[in-house]
Design a protein around this motif. Structure first.
Motif, PDB file in Angstrom:
ATOM      1  N   TRP A 118      56.617  72.544  79.033  1.00  0.00           N
ATOM      2  CA  TRP A 118      56.202  71.176  78.702  1.00  0.00           C
ATOM      3  C   TRP A 118      54.752  71.123  78.251  1.00  0.00           C
ATOM      4  N   SER A 119      53.885  71.930  78.879  1.00  0.00           N
ATOM      5  CA  SER A 119      52.458  71.896  78.567  1.00  0.00           C
ATOM      6  C   SER A 119      52.012  73.119  77.775  1.00  0.00           C
ATOM      7  N   ASP A 120      52.924  73.750  77.061  1.00  0.00           N
ATOM      8  CA  ASP A 120      52.592  74.926  76.261  1.00  0.00           C
ATOM      9  C   ASP A 120      51.521  74.570  75.235  1.00  0.00           C
ATOM     10  N   GLY A 121      50.375  75.242  75.320  1.00  0.00           N
ATOM     11  CA  GLY A 121      49.310  75.007  74.356  1.00  0.00           C
ATOM     12  C   GLY A 121      49.223  76.080  73.289  1.00  0.00           C
ATOM     13  N   THR A 122      49.883  77.220  73.508  1.00  0.00           N
ATOM     14  CA  THR A 122      49.892  78.294  72.521  1.00  0.00           C
ATOM     15  C   THR A 122      50.909  78.011  71.427  1.00  0.00           C
ATOM     16  N   VAL A 123      52.096  77.604  71.841  1.00  0.00           N
ATOM     17  CA  VAL A 123      53.132  77.133  70.915  1.00  0.00           C
ATOM     18  C   VAL A 123      53.557  75.749  71.406  1.00  0.00           C
ATOM     19  N   PRO A 124      52.797  74.711  71.073  1.00  0.00           N
ATOM     20  CA  PRO A 124      53.137  73.374  71.547  1.00  0.00           C
ATOM     21  C   PRO A 124      54.512  72.936  71.038  1.00  0.00           C
ATOM     22  N   LEU A 125      55.136  72.033  71.763  1.00  0.00           N
ATOM     23  CA  LEU A 125      56.438  71.525  71.343  1.00  0.00           C
ATOM     24  C   LEU A 125      56.390  70.975  69.922  1.00  0.00           C
ATOM     25  N   GLU A 126      55.255  70.406  69.543  1.00  0.00           N
ATOM     26  CA  GLU A 126      55.110  69.861  68.196  1.00  0.00           C
ATOM     27  C   GLU A 126      54.661  70.896  67.180  1.00  0.00           C
ATOM     28  N   GLY A 127      54.288  72.093  67.650  1.00  0.00           N
ATOM     29  CA  GLY A 127      53.749  73.124  66.777  1.00  0.00           C
ATOM     30  C   GLY A 127      52.261  72.934  66.550  1.00  0.00           C
ATOM     31  N   ARG A 128      51.649  73.871  65.851  1.00  0.00           N
ATOM     32  CA  ARG A 128      50.218  73.776  65.511  1.00  0.00           C
ATOM     33  C   ARG A 128      49.910  74.732  64.376  1.00  0.00           C
ATOM     34  N   VAL A 129      48.809  74.474  63.679  1.00  0.00           N
ATOM     35  CA  VAL A 129      48.312  75.391  62.658  1.00  0.00           C
ATOM     36  C   VAL A 129      47.527  76.497  63.354  1.00  0.00           C
ATOM     37  N   VAL A 130      47.798  77.749  63.008  1.00  0.00           N
ATOM     38  CA  VAL A 130      47.153  78.854  63.710  1.00  0.00           C
ATOM     39  C   VAL A 130      46.050  79.526  62.895  1.00  0.00           C
ATOM     40  N   ASN A 131      45.870  79.149  61.637  1.00  0.00           N
ATOM     41  CA  ASN A 131      44.816  79.789  60.840  1.00  0.00           C
ATOM     42  C   ASN A 131      43.673  78.835  60.509  1.00  0.00           C
ATOM     43  N   GLY A 132      43.583  77.720  61.235  1.00  0.00           N
ATOM     44  CA  GLY A 132      42.390  76.880  61.189  1.00  0.00           C
ATOM     45  C   GLY A 132      42.192  76.022  59.962  1.00  0.00           C
ATOM     46  N   VAL A 133      43.218  75.811  59.156  1.00  0.00           N
ATOM     47  CA  VAL A 133      43.081  74.940  57.993  1.00  0.00           C
ATOM     48  C   VAL A 133      43.878  73.658  58.233  1.00  0.00           C
ATOM     49  N   HIS A 163      52.674  78.498  78.276  1.00  0.00           N
ATOM     50  CA  HIS A 163      53.252  79.572  77.469  1.00  0.00           C
ATOM     51  C   HIS A 163      53.472  80.777  78.376  1.00  0.00           C
ATOM     52  N   SER A 164      54.620  80.781  79.035  1.00  0.00           N
ATOM     53  CA  SER A 164      54.891  81.803  80.037  1.00  0.00           C
ATOM     54  C   SER A 164      56.392  81.998  80.165  1.00  0.00           C
ATOM     55  N   ILE A 165      56.774  83.046  80.887  1.00  0.00           N
ATOM     56  CA  ILE A 165      58.183  83.324  81.160  1.00  0.00           C
ATOM     57  C   ILE A 165      58.464  82.924  82.599  1.00  0.00           C
ATOM     58  N   PRO A 166      59.171  81.827  82.821  1.00  0.00           N
ATOM     59  CA  PRO A 166      59.452  81.411  84.201  1.00  0.00           C
ATOM     60  C   PRO A 166      60.242  82.483  84.950  1.00  0.00           C
ATOM     61  N   LYS A 167      59.971  82.633  86.240  1.00  0.00           N
ATOM     62  CA  LYS A 167      60.663  83.646  87.028  1.00  0.00           C
ATOM     63  C   LYS A 167      62.167  83.433  87.041  1.00  0.00           C
ATOM     64  N   THR A 168      62.586  82.175  86.979  1.00  0.00           N
ATOM     65  CA  THR A 168      64.018  81.883  87.055  1.00  0.00           C
ATOM     66  C   THR A 168      64.675  81.777  85.682  1.00  0.00           C
ATOM     67  N   TRP A 169      63.931  82.074  84.615  1.00  0.00           N
ATOM     68  CA  TRP A 169      64.522  82.006  83.278  1.00  0.00           C
ATOM     69  C   TRP A 169      65.708  82.953  83.112  1.00  0.00           C
ATOM     70  N   PRO A 170      65.677  84.210  83.609  1.00  0.00           N
ATOM     71  CA  PRO A 170      66.867  85.067  83.461  1.00  0.00           C
ATOM     72  C   PRO A 170      68.119  84.461  84.074  1.00  0.00           C
ATOM     73  N   SER A 171      68.001  83.844  85.241  1.00  0.00           N
ATOM     74  CA  SER A 171      69.171  83.212  85.858  1.00  0.00           C
ATOM     75  C   SER A 171      69.673  82.048  85.023  1.00  0.00           C
ATOM     76  N   LEU A 172      68.738  81.279  84.458  1.00  0.00           N
ATOM     77  CA  LEU A 172      69.130  80.180  83.572  1.00  0.00           C
ATOM     78  C   LEU A 172      69.935  80.720  82.396  1.00  0.00           C
ATOM     79  N   VAL A 173      69.455  81.787  81.773  1.00  0.00           N
ATOM     80  CA  VAL A 173      70.131  82.356  80.605  1.00  0.00           C
ATOM     81  C   VAL A 173      71.513  82.874  80.973  1.00  0.00           C
ATOM     82  N   VAL A 174      71.616  83.610  82.074  1.00  0.00           N
ATOM     83  CA  VAL A 174      72.909  84.178  82.464  1.00  0.00           C
ATOM     84  C   VAL A 174      73.886  83.065  82.845  1.00  0.00           C
TER      85      VAL A 174
END
Length: 281
Positions: A183-198, A261-272
């Protein structure tokens, strides 16, 4: 302690199976590139598998050192296959030719499919129960593989990354997809972002895509009957929206968790859990 012991046992087993020269520490070589593998108990073979694509600056061997992720998949009976991306020019670590402007998308997809077929042959894996997943730009590589070659894997589970701008106008076929995002991902925000500063309207802008727009593309691809999700779940730590009234053999789910921007510990269980539910239908 239990997790560490289980992981240590897994490392020993994965590196000592007779007849398998490659493992969690020794690379398997396909098309002059590497992948690494951790295997569940041999008694459970042929096993399902997850092909996991590392993020920016990572590599396959380092991805398998994520004990929380690897051990949880193994305990659920899934082999974990971690291919290497391509070296970053002038920098350490690896990346993927995921972006449409890279000119390498189809080559990367071919490599991932070669990894899949090689692992099936080497390790007696179940070809009908293989998931492609990835984190960050590994998630983007997962999404573009699903879009351009939907029949390559039985399900797709990008985490913290999907399409970039310009978004695709259409994809090749329906898929089972679970997209997970902080929800609070700042590296790849839900809305996206420009990464080369233009500015965003600059033609040279290198910009991440909007996850909600990606979901609309996947709804259209899967021919889902409505924009609104058909099912909702607020069981912690994931808030989930599911589109189930779609073409046969397809489904779409968005899972949001309270983090960055992280891998939740319970993400593998969610996927399976998600994958086992869709293949049992």
């Amino acid at each position: 302690m239990r997790l560490m012991l289980a992981y240590a046992a897994t490392l020993f087993m994965a590196s000592s199976l007779e007849g398998h020269a490659c493992s969690i520490t020794t690379p398997c070589i396909v098309d002059d590139r590497n992948y690494y593998v951790a295997l569940p108990k041999p008694a459970n073979l042929p096993a399902p598998a997850i092909v996991y694509i590392h993020g920016w600056g990572g590599n396959g061997q380092a991805a398998l050192r994520n004990k929380d992720m690897t051990t949880m998949f193994l305990e659920r009976g899934f082999a974990v296959i971690a291919p290497d991306g391509v070296p970053r020019e002038g920098r350490s670590g690896r990346s993927w030719g995921f972006h449409p402007q890279s000119g390498r998308q189809l080559d990367e997809i071919d490599f991932l499919r070669s990894v899949k077929e090689d692992a099936i042959a080497r390790f007696n894996l179940d070809s009908t129960r293989m998931i492609l997943a990835g984190f960050s730009i590994g998630g983007s590589m997962t999404a573009y593989t699903a879009c351009l070659a939907p029949m390559s894997f039985a399900g797709y589970a990008p985490l913290g990354g999907n399409f970039w701008r310009p978004h695709p106008t259409q994809c090749e076929g329906a898929v089972h997809m679970l997209h997970t995002h902080g929800w609070s991902d700042g590296t790849v925000p839900l809305e996206g972002r420009v990464v080369n500063g233009v500015p965003m309207d600059d033609p040279s802008a290198f910009a991440q895509g909007d996850i909600f727009h990606a979901m609309s593309i996947w709804r259209a691809t899967n021919n889902c009957t409505q924009m609104k999700a058909d099912k909702f779940s607020m069981k912690e730590p994931f808030w989930r929206r599911s589109w189930t009234h779609c073409d046969a053999g397809s489904s779409l789910e968005l899972a949001i968790y309270p983090g960055g921007h992280s891998i939740p510990k319970t993400w593998p269980s969610l996927v399976v859990d998600w994958f086992e539910a869709i293949i049992s239908e």
